[in-house]
Design an enzyme around this catalytic site. Structure first.
Site, mmCIF file in Angstrom:
data_model
loop_
_atom_site.group_PDB
_atom_site.id
_atom_site.type_symbol
_atom_site.label_atom_id
_atom_site.label_comp_id
_atom_site.label_asym_id
_atom_site.label_seq_id
_atom_site.Cartn_x
_atom_site.Cartn_y
_atom_site.Cartn_z
ATOM 1 N N TYR A 186 -15.206 35.957 90.270
ATOM 2 C CA TYR A 186 -14.409 37.007 89.628
ATOM 3 C C TYR A 186 -14.360 36.738 88.126
ATOM 4 O O TYR A 186 -14.590 37.640 87.303
ATOM 5 C CB TYR A 186 -13.000 37.030 90.211
ATOM 6 C CG TYR A 186 -12.022 37.859 89.410
ATOM 7 C CD1 TYR A 186 -12.012 39.244 89.510
ATOM 8 C CD2 TYR A 186 -11.119 37.244 88.543
ATOM 9 C CE1 TYR A 186 -11.118 40.008 88.761
ATOM 10 C CE2 TYR A 186 -10.224 38.002 87.805
ATOM 11 C CZ TYR A 186 -10.226 39.380 87.912
ATOM 12 O OH TYR A 186 -9.349 40.123 87.164
ATOM 13 N N SER A 240 -10.150 39.993 81.781
ATOM 14 C CA SER A 240 -9.101 39.277 82.507
ATOM 15 C C SER A 240 -8.840 37.947 81.827
ATOM 16 O O SER A 240 -9.703 37.421 81.109
ATOM 17 C CB SER A 240 -9.537 39.027 83.952
ATOM 18 O OG SER A 240 -8.668 38.127 84.613
#
Length: 266
Positions: free
Chosen positions: A155, A142
């Site tokens: 995350y 990500s």
């Protein structure tokens, strides 16, 4: 790598990028073993694909269960005969909270799905891939894996772990028949927020932060696999912040903190 006639495992195949990856792989002549914890979403992917089980097979699976994951290669090869690649796409985000307010349960859930799920599946399929004339592992990290995003710190930590794991794997497999690609998507138009149990996402109110369509993201990922690329950054926001972070990490961190302020307000 030519995708036609190859068999790929795609996690998170029930929606978002995973569904688009599945559909585009099928369009390119590949077979797909679609993996998702949501069986109804998987069935919908199969319905949209409109092909029989000889080309697309749904596997309802919790990727955080190492025991269940270890059984998957045998089940997939029994159906398709072989496996040539995996795209570890399944992932969730955390509640939009600072670390101080996150529960250990929230933290473990994010790490288990995003990092350990990717690790379990890679370990399970790698012995098969090393026996193939050509194989490929693609792990979805990500933008948050190279740039800290306030309110998504854990995350980001899970995706940074995916980044380092994948880059290390690339180095270890350089002299083998197995290609490895790490992907850094920015904001993509998917339902990851709802799939993570967090309800509807809040709008950022910034037109420049518009998410990239999932089908375009999937197309870029598959092109990277075909070209055996080491690294691919997906989306204009991710590309901009990748450059900014390399040039000035502190300023990039402050920049994204300002962008996230409204999302962190109660």
């Amino acid at each position: 790598m030519k995708l036609a006639t190859k068999t790929f495992v795609v996690t998170g195949a029930g929606s978002g990028i995973g569904r688009e990856l599945t559909l585009q792989l099928l369009q390119k002549g590949a077979n797909v073993a679609g993996v998702d914890i949501n069986s109804s979403s998987l069935l919908e992917t199969g319905r949209v694909a409109g092909l029989g089980e000889d080309r697309f097979k749904a596997f309802d699976l919790d990727i955080t269960s190492q025991e269940a994951v270890n059984r998957l290669p045998g089940t997939v090869t029994k159906h398709f005969g072989t496996v040539d690649g995996i795209i570890n796409n399944a992932g969730i985000i955390q509640p939009f909270k600072p670390v101080y307010d996150l529960s250990i349960e929230d933290i473990n859930r994010v790490m288990n799905v995003n990092f350990f799920g990717t690790l379990y599946l890679t370990k399970a399929f790698l012995p098969l891939f090393l026996q193939r004339p050509e194989a490929h592992i693609t792990n979805i990290s990500s933008m948050g894996g190279f740039l800290a995003v306030p309110g998504q710190t854990l995350y980001g930590a899970s995706k940074a772990a995916v980044k380092i794991f994948t880059e290390g794997l690339y180095a270890e497999l350089m002299e083998t028949n197995v290609g490895v690609t790490v992907v850094f998507p920015g904001a993509i138009a998917t339902n990851i927020t709802e799939n993570s149990g967090l309800g509807k996402p809040k709008a950022s109110g910034d037109a420049k932060m518009k998410p990239l369509a999932a089908d375009k993201a999937a197309g870029q990922i598959l092109t990277a696999i075909e070209r055996n690329r080491f690294r691919v950054v997906v989306g204009p926001d991710a590309k901009f912040l990748d450059i900014l972070y390399r040039f000035n990490p502190r300023y990039a961190t402050q920049f994204i903190q300002q962008k996230m302020k409204s999302l962190l307000k109660p």
